[in-house]
Design a protein around this motif. Structure first.
Motif, mmCIF file in Angstrom:
data_model
loop_
_atom_site.group_PDB
_atom_site.id
_atom_site.type_symbol
_atom_site.label_atom_id
_atom_site.label_comp_id
_atom_site.label_asym_id
_atom_site.label_seq_id
_atom_site.Cartn_x
_atom_site.Cartn_y
_atom_site.Cartn_z
ATOM 1 N N ALA A 52 0.831 -1.206 0.000
ATOM 2 C CA ALA A 52 0.000 0.000 0.000
ATOM 3 C C ALA A 52 0.868 1.259 0.000
ATOM 4 O O ALA A 52 0.563 2.230 -0.696
ATOM 5 N N ALA A 53 1.952 1.231 0.760
ATOM 6 C CA ALA A 53 2.849 2.392 0.803
ATOM 7 C C ALA A 53 3.516 2.617 -0.549
ATOM 8 O O ALA A 53 3.608 3.754 -1.029
ATOM 9 N N VAL A 54 3.968 1.541 -1.175
ATOM 10 C CA VAL A 54 4.602 1.657 -2.490
ATOM 11 C C VAL A 54 3.588 2.157 -3.522
ATOM 12 O O VAL A 54 3.901 3.047 -4.326
ATOM 13 N N ALA A 55 2.387 1.614 -3.488
ATOM 14 C CA ALA A 55 1.359 2.058 -4.431
ATOM 15 C C ALA A 55 1.042 3.536 -4.228
ATOM 16 O O ALA A 55 0.914 4.291 -5.193
ATOM 17 N N GLY A 56 0.935 3.969 -2.978
ATOM 18 C CA GLY A 56 0.684 5.380 -2.700
ATOM 19 C C GLY A 56 1.804 6.269 -3.175
ATOM 20 O O GLY A 56 1.582 7.338 -3.745
ATOM 21 N N PHE A 57 3.042 5.798 -2.972
ATOM 22 C CA PHE A 57 4.200 6.573 -3.417
ATOM 23 C C PHE A 57 4.225 6.688 -4.939
ATOM 24 O O PHE A 57 4.441 7.769 -5.486
ATOM 25 N N VAL A 58 3.967 5.575 -5.622
ATOM 26 C CA VAL A 58 3.978 5.584 -7.085
ATOM 27 C C VAL A 58 2.857 6.468 -7.616
ATOM 28 O O VAL A 58 3.074 7.285 -8.514
ATOM 29 N N LEU A 59 1.643 6.306 -7.076
ATOM 30 C CA LEU A 59 0.529 7.137 -7.538
ATOM 31 C C LEU A 59 0.773 8.608 -7.225
ATOM 32 O O LEU A 59 0.536 9.474 -8.062
ATOM 33 N N GLY A 60 1.235 8.890 -6.030
ATOM 34 C CA GLY A 60 1.525 10.281 -5.674
ATOM 35 C C GLY A 60 2.632 10.862 -6.531
ATOM 36 O O GLY A 60 2.557 12.001 -6.987
ATOM 37 N N GLY A 61 3.660 10.088 -6.776
ATOM 38 C CA GLY A 61 4.757 10.537 -7.632
ATOM 39 C C GLY A 61 4.310 10.717 -9.061
ATOM 40 O O GLY A 61 4.734 11.650 -9.743
ATOM 41 N N GLY A 62 3.449 9.845 -9.514
ATOM 42 C CA GLY A 62 2.936 9.964 -10.878
ATOM 43 C C GLY A 62 2.111 11.218 -11.050
ATOM 44 O O GLY A 62 2.248 11.942 -12.031
ATOM 45 N N ILE A 63 1.285 11.518 -10.083
ATOM 46 C CA ILE A 63 0.471 12.732 -10.132
ATOM 47 C C ILE A 63 1.369 13.966 -10.051
ATOM 48 O O ILE A 63 1.194 14.933 -10.790
ATOM 49 N N ALA A 64 2.353 13.914 -9.180
ATOM 50 C CA ALA A 64 3.270 15.048 -9.046
ATOM 51 C C ALA A 64 4.075 15.244 -10.321
ATOM 52 O O ALA A 64 4.316 16.382 -10.744
ATOM 53 N N ALA A 65 4.487 14.145 -10.948
ATOM 54 C CA ALA A 65 5.266 14.265 -12.182
ATOM 55 C C ALA A 65 4.434 14.874 -13.301
ATOM 56 O O ALA A 65 4.909 15.750 -14.032
ATOM 57 N N VAL A 66 3.196 14.427 -13.423
ATOM 58 C CA VAL A 66 2.320 14.997 -14.453
ATOM 59 C C VAL A 66 2.067 16.472 -14.150
ATOM 60 O O VAL A 66 2.118 17.317 -15.049
ATOM 61 N N GLY A 67 1.806 16.780 -12.899
ATOM 62 C CA GLY A 67 1.608 18.182 -12.519
ATOM 63 C C GLY A 67 2.842 19.022 -12.798
ATOM 64 O O GLY A 67 2.754 20.152 -13.272
ATOM 65 N N GLY A 68 4.007 18.449 -12.529
ATOM 66 C CA GLY A 68 5.252 19.171 -12.813
ATOM 67 C C GLY A 68 5.458 19.415 -14.285
ATOM 68 O O GLY A 68 5.901 20.486 -14.695
ATOM 69 N N ILE A 69 5.105 18.440 -15.078
ATOM 70 C CA ILE A 69 5.248 18.596 -16.530
ATOM 71 C C ILE A 69 4.263 19.633 -17.044
ATOM 72 O O ILE A 69 4.626 20.520 -17.818
ATOM 73 N N VAL A 70 3.023 19.522 -16.581
ATOM 74 C CA VAL A 70 1.985 20.431 -17.074
ATOM 75 C C VAL A 70 2.209 21.844 -16.556
ATOM 76 O O VAL A 70 2.234 22.807 -17.318
ATOM 77 N N PHE A 71 2.358 21.975 -15.262
ATOM 78 C CA PHE A 71 2.455 23.317 -14.663
ATOM 79 C C PHE A 71 3.885 23.839 -14.620
ATOM 80 O O PHE A 71 4.113 25.030 -14.726
ATOM 81 N N GLY A 72 4.841 22.964 -14.498
ATOM 82 C CA GLY A 72 6.241 23.393 -14.455
ATOM 83 C C GLY A 72 6.716 23.924 -15.788
ATOM 84 O O GLY A 72 7.482 24.868 -15.866
ATOM 85 N N GLY A 73 6.235 23.335 -16.858
ATOM 86 C CA GLY A 73 6.604 23.785 -18.200
ATOM 87 C C GLY A 73 6.120 25.191 -18.467
ATOM 88 O O GLY A 73 6.807 25.991 -19.066
ATOM 89 N N ARG A 74 4.939 25.535 -17.993
ATOM 90 C CA ARG A 74 4.410 26.889 -18.175
ATOM 91 C C ARG A 74 5.228 27.908 -17.393
ATOM 92 O O ARG A 74 5.479 28.990 -17.859
#
Length: 81
Positions: A52-74
């Motif tokens: 559960a911890a690994v899944a949460g980390f992966v999902l949280g990291g995935g969301i953060a990475a997408v957010g970073g790509i979308v919002f960080g690029g701007r």
């Protein structure tokens, strides 16, 4: 080739029926044990928590990475101006 009497055949059928009933009872217990997810989870609680911890980390990291790509690029484009 020996001929069996009707009593022997009935006795054989009854014996087979008893053995089948016992086998089905063992199978039923085994299936019930394997499909009891609460018992399986309790037996592997540590592994479940880690998963559960690994899944949460992966999902949280995935969301953060997408957010970073979308919002960080701007933000980077605005800083270059």
């Amino acid at each position: 080739m020996s001929t069996r009497t009707p009593e022997q055949i009935r006795a054989s059928i009854e014996q087979n029926r008893k053995e089948l009933g016992a086998s089905l009872e063992v199978l039923r217990d085994h299936v019930e044990e394997l499909t009891d997810w609460r018992r399986q989870l309790a037996a592997r609680q540590r592994e479940a928590i880690i998963a559960a911890a690994v899944a949460g980390f992966v999902l949280g990291g995935g969301i953060a990475a997408v957010g970073g790509i979308v919002f960080g690029g701007r933000r980077k484009k605005k800083r270059r101006r």
